[in-house]
Design a protein around this motif. Structure first.
Motif, PDB file in Angstrom:
ATOM      1  N   ALA A 189       0.802  -1.084   0.096  1.00 46.73           N
ATOM      2  CA  ALA A 189      -0.182  -0.183  -0.056  1.00 46.73           C
ATOM      3  C   ALA A 189       0.848   1.288  -0.052  1.00 46.73           C
ATOM      4  O   ALA A 189       2.204   1.336   0.357  1.00 46.73           O
ATOM      5  CB  ALA A 189      -0.814  -0.095   1.283  1.00 46.73           C
ATOM      6  N   ILE A 190       0.244   2.372  -0.620  1.00 43.84           N
ATOM      7  CA  ILE A 190       0.994   3.722  -0.350  1.00 43.84           C
ATOM      8  C   ILE A 190      -0.108   4.552   0.364  1.00 43.84           C
ATOM      9  O   ILE A 190      -1.362   4.697   0.069  1.00 43.84           O
ATOM     10  CB  ILE A 190       1.018   4.255  -1.901  1.00 43.84           C
ATOM     11  CG1 ILE A 190       2.179   3.375  -2.494  1.00 43.84           C
ATOM     12  CG2 ILE A 190       1.698   5.738  -1.807  1.00 43.84           C
ATOM     13  CD1 ILE A 190       2.312   3.625  -4.063  1.00 43.84           C
ATOM     14  N   GLU A 191       0.529   5.265   1.499  1.00 44.73           N
ATOM     15  CA  GLU A 191      -0.447   5.730   2.376  1.00 44.73           C
ATOM     16  C   GLU A 191       0.366   6.945   3.110  1.00 44.73           C
ATOM     17  O   GLU A 191       1.595   6.700   3.553  1.00 44.73           O
ATOM     18  CB  GLU A 191      -1.026   5.202   3.315  1.00 44.73           C
ATOM     19  CG  GLU A 191      -1.765   5.821   4.354  1.00 44.73           C
ATOM     20  CD  GLU A 191      -3.104   6.810   3.964  1.00 44.73           C
ATOM     21  OE1 GLU A 191      -3.755   6.178   3.272  1.00 44.73           O
ATOM     22  OE2 GLU A 191      -2.946   7.991   4.217  1.00 44.73           O
ATOM     23  N   SER A 192       0.022   8.282   2.739  1.00 47.12           N
ATOM     24  CA  SER A 192       0.758   9.503   3.352  1.00 47.12           C
ATOM     25  C   SER A 192       0.512   9.517   4.875  1.00 47.12           C
ATOM     26  O   SER A 192       1.410  10.096   5.512  1.00 47.12           O
ATOM     27  CB  SER A 192       0.302  10.716   2.649  1.00 47.12           C
ATOM     28  OG  SER A 192      -1.080  10.971   2.886  1.00 47.12           O
ATOM     29  N   ASP A 193      -0.650   9.045   5.525  1.00 39.63           N
ATOM     30  CA  ASP A 193      -0.848   9.549   6.887  1.00 39.63           C
ATOM     31  C   ASP A 193      -0.454   8.161   7.930  1.00 39.63           C
ATOM     32  O   ASP A 193      -0.887   7.179   7.417  1.00 39.63           O
ATOM     33  CB  ASP A 193      -2.366   9.592   6.994  1.00 39.63           C
ATOM     34  CG  ASP A 193      -2.772   9.531   8.593  1.00 39.63           C
ATOM     35  OD1 ASP A 193      -3.125  10.882   8.790  1.00 39.63           O
ATOM     36  OD2 ASP A 193      -3.171   8.820   9.145  1.00 39.63           O
ATOM     37  N   ALA A 194       0.539   8.537   8.859  1.00 38.15           N
ATOM     38  CA  ALA A 194       1.093   7.434   9.550  1.00 38.15           C
ATOM     39  C   ALA A 194       0.052   6.617  10.074  1.00 38.15           C
ATOM     40  O   ALA A 194       0.317   5.196  10.457  1.00 38.15           O
ATOM     41  CB  ALA A 194       2.140   8.066  10.482  1.00 38.15           C
ATOM     42  N   ALA A 195      -1.001   7.087  10.772  1.00 35.85           N
ATOM     43  CA  ALA A 195      -1.896   6.482  11.453  1.00 35.85           C
ATOM     44  C   ALA A 195      -2.732   5.487  10.645  1.00 35.85           C
ATOM     45  O   ALA A 195      -2.986   4.292  10.918  1.00 35.85           O
ATOM     46  CB  ALA A 195      -2.898   7.222  12.312  1.00 35.85           C
ATOM     47  N   ARG A 196      -2.906   5.801   9.537  1.00 33.23           N
ATOM     48  CA  ARG A 196      -3.628   5.026   8.482  1.00 33.23           C
ATOM     49  C   ARG A 196      -2.750   3.638   7.929  1.00 33.23           C
ATOM     50  O   ARG A 196      -3.456   2.867   7.863  1.00 33.23           O
ATOM     51  CB  ARG A 196      -4.110   5.813   7.244  1.00 33.23           C
ATOM     52  CG  ARG A 196      -5.522   6.421   7.817  1.00 33.23           C
ATOM     53  CD  ARG A 196      -5.984   7.523   6.415  1.00 33.23           C
ATOM     54  NE  ARG A 196      -7.057   8.171   6.801  1.00 33.23           N
ATOM     55  CZ  ARG A 196      -8.035   8.342   5.801  1.00 33.23           C
ATOM     56  NH1 ARG A 196      -8.043   8.225   4.648  1.00 33.23           N
ATOM     57  NH2 ARG A 196      -8.985   9.147   6.223  1.00 33.23           N
ATOM     58  N   GLY A 324     -10.368  14.129  11.954  1.00 37.14           N
ATOM     59  CA  GLY A 324      -9.055  14.229  12.924  1.00 37.14           C
ATOM     60  C   GLY A 324      -8.023  13.276  12.828  1.00 37.14           C
ATOM     61  O   GLY A 324      -8.108  12.840  11.461  1.00 37.14           O
ATOM     62  N   LYS A 325      -7.235  13.013  13.537  1.00 42.80           N
ATOM     63  CA  LYS A 325      -6.052  12.401  12.915  1.00 42.80           C
ATOM     64  C   LYS A 325      -6.180  10.840  12.501  1.00 42.80           C
ATOM     65  O   LYS A 325      -5.715  10.415  11.710  1.00 42.80           O
ATOM     66  CB  LYS A 325      -4.834  12.624  14.126  1.00 42.80           C
ATOM     67  CG  LYS A 325      -5.092  11.700  15.509  1.00 42.80           C
ATOM     68  CD  LYS A 325      -3.652  12.005  16.213  1.00 42.80           C
ATOM     69  CE  LYS A 325      -3.816  11.439  17.469  1.00 42.80           C
ATOM     70  NZ  LYS A 325      -4.894  11.254  18.421  1.00 42.80           N
ATOM     71  N   LEU A 326      -7.320  10.261  13.254  1.00 40.02           N
ATOM     72  CA  LEU A 326      -7.597   8.953  12.631  1.00 40.02           C
ATOM     73  C   LEU A 326      -9.035   8.718  12.706  1.00 40.02           C
ATOM     74  O   LEU A 326      -9.711   8.478  13.501  1.00 40.02           O
ATOM     75  CB  LEU A 326      -6.821   7.823  13.263  1.00 40.02           C
ATOM     76  CG  LEU A 326      -7.017   6.479  12.771  1.00 40.02           C
ATOM     77  CD1 LEU A 326      -6.960   6.207  11.367  1.00 40.02           C
ATOM     78  CD2 LEU A 326      -6.834   5.210  13.488  1.00 40.02           C
ATOM     79  N   THR A 327      -9.619   9.143  11.501  1.00 39.01           N
ATOM     80  CA  THR A 327     -11.302   8.985  11.727  1.00 39.01           C
ATOM     81  C   THR A 327     -11.355   8.089  10.222  1.00 39.01           C
ATOM     82  O   THR A 327     -10.827   8.492   9.322  1.00 39.01           O
ATOM     83  CB  THR A 327     -11.679  10.514  11.253  1.00 39.01           C
ATOM     84  OG1 THR A 327     -11.604  11.252  12.364  1.00 39.01           O
ATOM     85  CG2 THR A 327     -13.323  10.115  11.090  1.00 39.01           C
ATOM     86  N   LEU A 328     -11.753   6.859  10.600  1.00 40.47           N
ATOM     87  CA  LEU A 328     -12.134   5.967   9.386  1.00 40.47           C
ATOM     88  C   LEU A 328     -13.655   5.786   9.244  1.00 40.47           C
ATOM     89  O   LEU A 328     -14.318   7.041   9.193  1.00 40.47           O
ATOM     90  CB  LEU A 328     -11.554   4.721   9.750  1.00 40.47           C
ATOM     91  CG  LEU A 328      -9.876   4.718   9.462  1.00 40.47           C
ATOM     92  CD1 LEU A 328      -9.239   3.537   9.883  1.00 40.47           C
ATOM     93  CD2 LEU A 328      -9.672   5.161   7.898  1.00 40.47           C
ATOM     94  N   LYS A 329     -14.193   4.873   9.803  1.00 41.13           N
ATOM     95  CA  LYS A 329     -15.803   4.717   9.773  1.00 41.13           C
ATOM     96  C   LYS A 329     -16.435   5.377  10.816  1.00 41.13           C
ATOM     97  O   LYS A 329     -15.810   4.822  11.937  1.00 41.13           O
ATOM     98  CB  LYS A 329     -16.094   3.342   9.654  1.00 41.13           C
ATOM     99  CG  LYS A 329     -17.368   2.952   9.202  1.00 41.13           C
ATOM    100  CD  LYS A 329     -18.028   3.828   8.100  1.00 41.13           C
ATOM    101  CE  LYS A 329     -17.622   3.207   6.883  1.00 41.13           C
ATOM    102  NZ  LYS A 329     -18.282   4.120   5.771  1.00 41.13           N
ATOM    103  N   VAL A 330     -17.243   6.014  10.476  1.00 36.74           N
ATOM    104  CA  VAL A 330     -18.150   6.531  11.584  1.00 36.74           C
ATOM    105  C   VAL A 330     -19.343   5.920  11.611  1.00 36.74           C
ATOM    106  O   VAL A 330     -20.204   5.822  10.702  1.00 36.74           O
ATOM    107  CB  VAL A 330     -18.734   8.224  11.462  1.00 36.74           C
ATOM    108  CG1 VAL A 330     -19.553   8.617  12.728  1.00 36.74           C
ATOM    109  CG2 VAL A 330     -17.001   8.937  11.543  1.00 36.74           C
TER     110      VAL A 330
END
Ligand SMILES: [Zn+2]
Ligand SMILES: [Zn+2]
Length: 338
Positions: A189-196, A324-330
């Motif tokens: 994977a390629i992802e810029s956000d460290a938490a994701r 926010g810094k880690l918002t995935l599924k709400v």
């Protein structure tokens, strides 16, 4: 009963209304959980070209069958279900060929038809899918986005033992990842956000690169990537997908683009790339998603980062409007634990 209404962009409220009645061929689902999707945020912000206001949003849901109309087997009463929210004409060439996800007159609950941010919703009984044993209502509400991932993966042509490259590990990228890992496909994977990126690793990505990683081009040449799946919907990542795709591979456009983007067709031609789109899913993809859920192959806990009540729906939307810094599924808890 309670029902959310999106009257116009930004105008979301909860109202009280009469309960729906099951028409012929319909079932009434008592809604338990309904996820908020990126496309819900697009319609909330007035950026969804196809939404018809006013509308009750919500298309990623699970619940219990509470009532059935004429012509529907009442053996399904009380069943725990999720629902395919697509409404199709059944007559156009795409419907006739079985690809009803690209129906000429496609309507989706929550956009052009009443959705599920409410206590009870009427649905065509043929759109019900029974949750496998042990699958929670929360996981059941994720069957819809997981089916999007299953269909996108199918469009990539990758199979067990293959390797895919996913650009962007937001919710849909993570759904593609989950589907791929459960099929025995390796995921980079390629992802810029460290938490994701960390979530992507925890869900089984063998390696996650940052988009500015110097080793990216080398990696893409070295590893025999069968398909690159663009799951962001931005010009830069679309360009990256085509540039990184090895010769003879497939590029799948999963991300939703706000408008036209330039594509390096010279690379598509010269590398004999297959450039492929993907939209929603069919019943078979939904069943495949439920199989993955039934085998416990999806970590709902890692994907659902927030849960709100139906009364706090606007607050839930707010979490995704300004993530926010880690918002995935709400997830919206509509029905409690009953
Ligand atoms: Zn969605
Ligand atoms: Zn059709």
């Amino acid at each position: 009963m309670r029902r959310a209404m999106l009257d116009s962009p930004g105008e979301l409220r909860i109202e009280t209304c009469a309960q729906p009645v099951a028409g012929p061929g319909e079932a009434i689902v008592r809604v338990m959980r309904c996820g908020i999707c990126g496309s819900d945020i697009h319609s909330y912000l007035g950026r969804h070209p196809l939404v018809v206001f006013p509308v009750t949003p919500g298309h990623e849901f699970s619940g219990v069958v509470a009532e059935v109309g004429d012509g529907v087997d009442d053996g399904i009463l009380g069943a725990c279900v999720c629902v395919e929210p697509s409404l199709t004409c059944g007559r156009c060439p795409q419907c006739v060929s079985g690809r009803y996800n690209i129906c000429e007159e496609l309507k989706v609950m929550g956009f052009q038809a009443p959705g599920a941010f409410c206590d009870r919703v009427a649905v065509p009984a043929e759109k019900l899918h029974i949750l496998p044993d042990g699958v929670s209502f929360e996981a059941g509400a994720l069957a819809e986005p997981l089916a999007v991932g299953v269909h996108a993966l199918d469009r990539s042509g990758a199979g067990a033992g293959g390797t895919i490259l996913i650009i962007g590990t937001g919710v849909i990228g993570l759904m593609v990842l989950t589907a791929a890992v459960s099929e025995g496909i390796d995921v980079i994977a390629i992802e810029s956000d460290a938490a994701r990126a960390q979530v992507a690793r925890s869900l089984g990505a063998i390696e996650v690169f940052s988009p500015d990683d110097k080793g990216l081009a080398r990696m893409a040449r070295k590893v025999q990537v069968h398909a690159v799946l663009e799951c962001v919907g931005r010009a830069e990542t679309a360009d990256m997908a085509v540039r990184l795709a090895p010769r003879g591979s497939t590029v799948v456009v999963v991300g939703v683009f706000p408008g036209p983007v330039p594509v390096r067709l010279d690379l598509v031609q010269d590398g004999e790339l297959d450039l492929t789109g993907t939209l929603m899913y069919t019943s078979a993809d939904f069943e495949r998603a439920l199989l993955i859920l039934g085998r416990g192959r999806m970590d709902a806990g890692a994907l659902v980062t927030h849960t709100v009540s139906l009364e706090d729906l606007a607050q839930g939307y707010g979490l995704l409007v300004e993530p926010g810094k880690l918002t995935l599924k709400v997830m919206v808890d509509v029905g409690g634990d009953a």
